[in-house]
Design an enzyme around this catalytic site. Structure first.
Site, PDB file in Angstrom:
ATOM      1  CB  SER A  78      -0.843   0.000   1.405  1.00  0.00           C
ATOM      2  OG  SER A  78      -1.530   1.291   1.366  1.00  0.00           O
ATOM      3  CE1 TYR A  98      -3.731  -2.420   5.531  1.00  0.00           C
ATOM      4  CE2 TYR A  98      -3.296  -0.113   5.056  1.00  0.00           C
ATOM      5  CZ  TYR A  98      -3.570  -1.427   4.579  1.00  0.00           C
ATOM      6  OH  TYR A  98      -3.493  -1.662   3.417  1.00  0.00           O
ATOM      7  CE  LYS A 153      -1.666  -4.668   3.708  1.00  0.00           C
ATOM      8  NZ  LYS A 153      -1.987  -5.748   2.769  1.00  0.00           N
TER       9      LYS A 153
END
Ligand code: NAD
Ligand code: WQD
Length: 322
Positions: free
Chosen positions: A116, A140, A144
């Protein structure tokens, strides 16, 4: 040669799965269905399992003669990752280790990973190239970044071959209206705009109109989900051709503001989208857009759909569902 698609019952996974099947590739989905829906598979073969379960991954890989994995399965909400971080460390980070251990036990050596643009955080320079600093600003995004590094270390320790794809803002629905993004479980702008436009919520909150951008609202690089799907198919071909491990941005290279999204939705709906201005969301950068030239050079991939295509497809799909 079979491709295992983890998270194939989710939003981006299901669009990719559909494209791979239309290209007559053999595919099997591994999904726990914790945040996906079997109806998104359109009849593709499903193995209900958790990526954390290495033994299940190994046996599914052996059963279906898998030789490559496209790894979508993860939790993806930045907000939830700050209130329930353990879910993200376990599902995203431990899950990726579990998946790779199961793959390697079954001699599967190729993985395409859903990374991402969140790994860049608030960027120092625009457009964002792949060599920009990795500065995650929420749990989050950190998962990643960690997953990218874990995958890359397996490249060193176990000769795993990989492509990490850093998506910018995924959005839109399939052009024929078959698949789209469930708006019940998202905090992303475009489904929320659709909700407001179709009267399924109150007015859209425009989160900040005092940014240093042309119209004061936040600017992002919205990438059509069918363009993303195409990049995954090309990434599998890239690995099959024996090319070196690769990290690339998937974006359009074009920034679009919240007000431009509202204007395009007004054109699709034939009436203005109810909206009101609200304070900025904590941690939101003013402007984010990709330098997407590396994906063109290495994968022969470029986005072909505009933000208007995203809005038109999303509006048509949500309208058909409501
Ligand atoms: P999604 O939530 O729609 O789909 C994720 C799928 O993974 C779901 O079907 C869910 O059931 C499955 N899953 C989750 N944990 C699992 C586990 N432990 N075992 C098996 N299955 C599991 O998400 P999406 O929008 O399709 O995103 C796919 C991937 O792309 C994610 O890794 C996400 O982080 C990444 N990504 C998404 C965006 C975006 O804007 N949607 C942007 C950048 C990156
Ligand atoms: C887009 C723009 C908001 C909601 C997120 C994740 C990121 C990645 C992509 C997975 C911003 C504005 C939003 C609203 C608004 N996902 N906005 N009103 O924050 O760029 O990125 O999705 O990897 O990790 O953080 O996307 O869709 O939330 O916001 O005005 O109700 O819309 O301020 O400018 P974001 P978004």
């Amino acid at each position: 040669m079979t491709i295992l698609v983890t998270g194939g019952a989710g939003y981006i996974g299901s669009h990719t799965l559909r494209l791979l099947r239309s290209q007559h590739r053999d595919v099997v989905v591994l999904d726990s269905l914790v945040r996906g829906s079997e109806k998104n598979l359109l009849g593709a073969t499903l193995e209900v399992a958790d990526i954390c379960d290495s033994a299940a991954v190994e046996s599914i890989c052996r059963k279906h003669n898998v030789d490559s994995v496209i790894h979508f399965a993860a939790y993806k909400s930045a907000g939830e990752s700050m209130t329930h971080p353990h879910l993200y460390w376990r599902n995203n980070v431990e899950g990726t280790v579990g998946l790779i251990e199961g793959m390697l036990a079954a001699n599967v050596q190729q993985i395409v990973f859903s990374s991402s643009a969140a790994v860049y955080g608030n960027p120092d320079q625009l457009p964002i190239t792949e060599s920009a600093a990795i500065k995650p600003e929420n749990v989050y995004a950190e998962t990643k970044a960690m997953m990218e590094r874990i995958i890359s270390w397996y490249g060193i320790t176990h000769a795993l071959r990989w492509v990490s794809l850093r998506y910018f803002n995924a959005a839109g629905a399939s052009s024929d209206g078959v698949l789209g993004e469930n708006w019940d479980i998202t905090t992303n702008l475009i489904p929320l705009v659709m909700k407001a436009a179709l009267g399924a919520s109150g007015p859209l909150q425009v989160l900040g109109n005092d940014y240093p951008t042309p119209d004061g609202t936040g600017v992002r690089d919205y990438i059509h989900v069918e363009d993303l799907a195409d990049a995954h198919a090309k990434a599998v071909d890239y690995l099959n051709d024996g090319k070196p491990n690769l990290t690339v941005n998937l974006g359009t290279g074009v920034g679009t503001s919240v007000l431009q999204i509202l204007e395009a939705t007004k054109n699709a709906a034939g009436k203005p989208v109810p909206h009101e201005f609200a304070p900025r969301r904590l941690g939101d950068p003013a402007i984010v857009y990709a330098d997407a030239t590396l994906a063109q050079e290495k994968l022969g991939w470029a986005a072909t759909r505009s933000y208007e295509d995203i809005i038109n497809s999303a509006f048509a799909w949500h309208q058909s569902q409501s």
